[in-house]
Design a protein around this motif. Structure first.
Motif, PDB file in Angstrom:
ATOM      1  N   TYR A   5      26.200  23.966  -8.148  1.00 40.72           N
ATOM      2  CA  TYR A   5      25.713  22.608  -7.907  1.00 40.72           C
ATOM      3  C   TYR A   5      26.507  21.596  -8.737  1.00 40.72           C
ATOM      4  N   LEU A   6      26.721  21.912 -10.005  1.00 42.35           N
ATOM      5  CA  LEU A   6      27.450  20.996 -10.881  1.00 42.35           C
ATOM      6  C   LEU A   6      28.910  20.859 -10.460  1.00 42.35           C
ATOM      7  N   SER A   7      29.500  21.930  -9.993  1.00 39.24           N
ATOM      8  CA  SER A   7      30.881  21.859  -9.503  1.00 39.24           C
ATOM      9  C   SER A   7      30.968  20.950  -8.284  1.00 39.24           C
ATOM     10  N   GLU A   8      30.017  21.081  -7.386  1.00 36.94           N
ATOM     11  CA  GLU A   8      29.991  20.234  -6.198  1.00 36.94           C
ATOM     12  C   GLU A   8      29.765  18.772  -6.579  1.00 36.94           C
ATOM     13  N   GLU A   9      28.855  18.553  -7.503  1.00 33.72           N
ATOM     14  CA  GLU A   9      28.591  17.191  -7.973  1.00 33.72           C
ATOM     15  C   GLU A   9      29.824  16.604  -8.649  1.00 33.72           C
ATOM     16  N   ASN A  10      30.523  17.423  -9.406  1.00 36.00           N
ATOM     17  CA  ASN A  10      31.749  16.995 -10.072  1.00 36.00           C
ATOM     18  C   ASN A  10      32.798  16.548  -9.055  1.00 36.00           C
ATOM     19  N   LEU A  11      32.975  17.320  -7.995  1.00 32.62           N
ATOM     20  CA  LEU A  11      33.920  16.941  -6.946  1.00 32.62           C
ATOM     21  C   LEU A  11      33.521  15.633  -6.277  1.00 32.62           C
ATOM     22  N   THR A  12      32.232  15.490  -6.011  1.00 34.42           N
ATOM     23  CA  THR A  12      31.736  14.261  -5.395  1.00 34.42           C
ATOM     24  C   THR A  12      32.004  13.058  -6.298  1.00 34.42           C
ATOM     25  N   LEU A  13      31.738  13.227  -7.576  1.00 34.58           N
ATOM     26  CA  LEU A  13      31.958  12.128  -8.520  1.00 34.58           C
ATOM     27  C   LEU A  13      33.444  11.795  -8.657  1.00 34.58           C
ATOM     28  N   LYS A  14      34.288  12.811  -8.615  1.00 33.14           N
ATOM     29  CA  LYS A  14      35.728  12.556  -8.677  1.00 33.14           C
ATOM     30  C   LYS A  14      36.186  11.761  -7.464  1.00 33.14           C
ATOM     31  N   GLU A  15      35.666  12.105  -6.285  1.00 32.66           N
ATOM     32  CA  GLU A  15      36.003  11.361  -5.071  1.00 32.66           C
ATOM     33  C   GLU A  15      35.518   9.916  -5.173  1.00 32.66           C
ATOM     34  N   THR A  16      34.318   9.738  -5.710  1.00 32.53           N
ATOM     35  CA  THR A  16      33.775   8.390  -5.881  1.00 32.53           C
ATOM     36  C   THR A  16      34.652   7.580  -6.824  1.00 32.53           C
ATOM     37  N   ILE A  17      35.064   8.191  -7.910  1.00 32.40           N
ATOM     38  CA  ILE A  17      35.941   7.513  -8.870  1.00 32.40           C
ATOM     39  C   ILE A  17      37.266   7.150  -8.218  1.00 32.40           C
ATOM     40  N   LYS A  18      37.794   8.061  -7.422  1.00 35.17           N
ATOM     41  CA  LYS A  18      39.065   7.800  -6.742  1.00 35.17           C
ATOM     42  C   LYS A  18      38.930   6.608  -5.796  1.00 35.17           C
TER      43      LYS A  18
ATOM     44  N   LEU B 235      40.732   2.872  -6.117  1.00 31.42           N
ATOM     45  CA  LEU B 235      41.497   2.239  -5.050  1.00 31.42           C
ATOM     46  C   LEU B 235      40.958   0.848  -4.730  1.00 31.42           C
ATOM     47  N   GLN B 236      39.636   0.726  -4.676  1.00 30.49           N
ATOM     48  CA  GLN B 236      39.035  -0.579  -4.409  1.00 30.49           C
ATOM     49  C   GLN B 236      39.381  -1.575  -5.519  1.00 30.49           C
ATOM     50  N   LEU B 237      39.307  -1.108  -6.748  1.00 32.97           N
ATOM     51  CA  LEU B 237      39.637  -1.970  -7.884  1.00 32.97           C
ATOM     52  C   LEU B 237      41.091  -2.397  -7.823  1.00 32.97           C
ATOM     53  N   ASN B 238      41.958  -1.467  -7.500  1.00 34.05           N
ATOM     54  CA  ASN B 238      43.374  -1.773  -7.386  1.00 34.05           C
ATOM     55  C   ASN B 238      43.618  -2.809  -6.292  1.00 34.05           C
ATOM     56  N   ASN B 239      42.945  -2.644  -5.157  1.00 26.67           N
ATOM     57  CA  ASN B 239      43.074  -3.605  -4.066  1.00 26.67           C
ATOM     58  C   ASN B 239      42.576  -4.989  -4.475  1.00 26.67           C
ATOM     59  N   LEU B 240      41.456  -5.027  -5.180  1.00 30.91           N
ATOM     60  CA  LEU B 240      40.921  -6.312  -5.626  1.00 30.91           C
ATOM     61  C   LEU B 240      41.857  -6.981  -6.635  1.00 30.91           C
ATOM     62  N   GLU B 241      42.425  -6.178  -7.516  1.00 32.79           N
ATOM     63  CA  GLU B 241      43.381  -6.734  -8.485  1.00 32.79           C
ATOM     64  C   GLU B 241      44.604  -7.294  -7.763  1.00 32.79           C
ATOM     65  N   ASN B 242      45.067  -6.577  -6.744  1.00 29.16           N
ATOM     66  CA  ASN B 242      46.212  -7.066  -5.965  1.00 29.16           C
ATOM     67  C   ASN B 242      45.874  -8.368  -5.244  1.00 29.16           C
ATOM     68  N   GLN B 243      44.687  -8.417  -4.668  1.00 30.52           N
ATOM     69  CA  GLN B 243      44.277  -9.641  -3.977  1.00 30.52           C
ATOM     70  C   GLN B 243      44.201 -10.817  -4.943  1.00 30.52           C
ATOM     71  N   TYR B 244      43.709 -10.566  -6.137  1.00 39.68           N
ATOM     72  CA  TYR B 244      43.624 -11.623  -7.144  1.00 39.68           C
ATOM     73  C   TYR B 244      45.021 -12.106  -7.542  1.00 39.68           C
ATOM     74  N   LYS B 245      45.926 -11.162  -7.751  1.00 38.37           N
ATOM     75  CA  LYS B 245      47.295 -11.521  -8.102  1.00 38.37           C
ATOM     76  C   LYS B 245      47.951 -12.315  -6.978  1.00 38.37           C
ATOM     77  N   ILE B 246      47.704 -11.885  -5.752  1.00 37.90           N
ATOM     78  CA  ILE B 246      48.262 -12.595  -4.596  1.00 37.90           C
ATOM     79  C   ILE B 246      47.726 -14.020  -4.548  1.00 37.90           C
ATOM     80  N   SER B 247      46.437 -14.171  -4.765  1.00 37.97           N
ATOM     81  CA  SER B 247      45.837 -15.503  -4.734  1.00 37.97           C
ATOM     82  C   SER B 247      46.451 -16.404  -5.787  1.00 37.97           C
ATOM     83  N   LYS B 248      46.638 -15.856  -6.975  1.00 37.49           N
ATOM     84  CA  LYS B 248      47.252 -16.653  -8.040  1.00 37.49           C
ATOM     85  C   LYS B 248      48.685 -17.019  -7.676  1.00 37.49           C
ATOM     86  N   LEU B 249      49.424 -16.062  -7.143  1.00 38.94           N
ATOM     87  CA  LEU B 249      50.811 -16.299  -6.769  1.00 38.94           C
ATOM     88  C   LEU B 249      50.908 -17.334  -5.657  1.00 38.94           C
ATOM     89  N   VAL B 250      50.080 -17.196  -4.649  1.00 38.44           N
ATOM     90  CA  VAL B 250      50.089 -18.123  -3.519  1.00 38.44           C
ATOM     91  C   VAL B 250      49.719 -19.528  -3.999  1.00 38.44           C
TER      92      VAL B 250
END
Length: 97
Positions: free
Chosen positions: A32-45, A49-64
């Motif tokens: 159970y813990l191994s499965e939960e660990n995999l799920t949490l790793k996927e969530t973190i991943k 990615l979402q955070l990276n996209n938001l940071e890129n959008q913010y940088k783009i907005s500043k640049l534009v």
């Protein structure tokens, strides 16, 4: 003497059963813990990615905002930059596989 030996064997048998039951429970918990660990790793991943996209959008907005004087050209520039970044992200993803 035989009765004492039988009693000790029964006690030993009971302890072995208890250990086997505990072992089964621990294995289930581990699975159970191994499965939960995999799920949490996927969530973190995904969140990374979402955070990276938001940071890129913010940088783009500043640049534009710093490059484009009016709103119409800013929107066009933002779309072009977004498209370039999307293409670059696809290339990076392709090369990382």
């Amino acid at each position: 003497m035989n009765e004492a030996l039988l009693a000790r064997l029964n006690l030993l048998e009971n302890k072995v059963r208890e250990l086997v039951e505990k072992y089964k429970l621990i294995r289930q918990e581990c699975a159970y813990l191994s499965e939960e660990n995999l799920t949490l790793k996927e969530t973190i991943k995904k969140q990374s990615l979402q955070l990276n996209n938001l940071e890129n959008q913010y940088k783009i907005s500043k640049l534009v905002a710093s490059i484009a004087p009016d709103a119409e050209s800013a929107a066009e520039l933002r779309e072009k930059i977004d498209a370039y970044i999307t293409d670059i992200d696809r290339c990076i993803d392709f090369l990382s596989k």
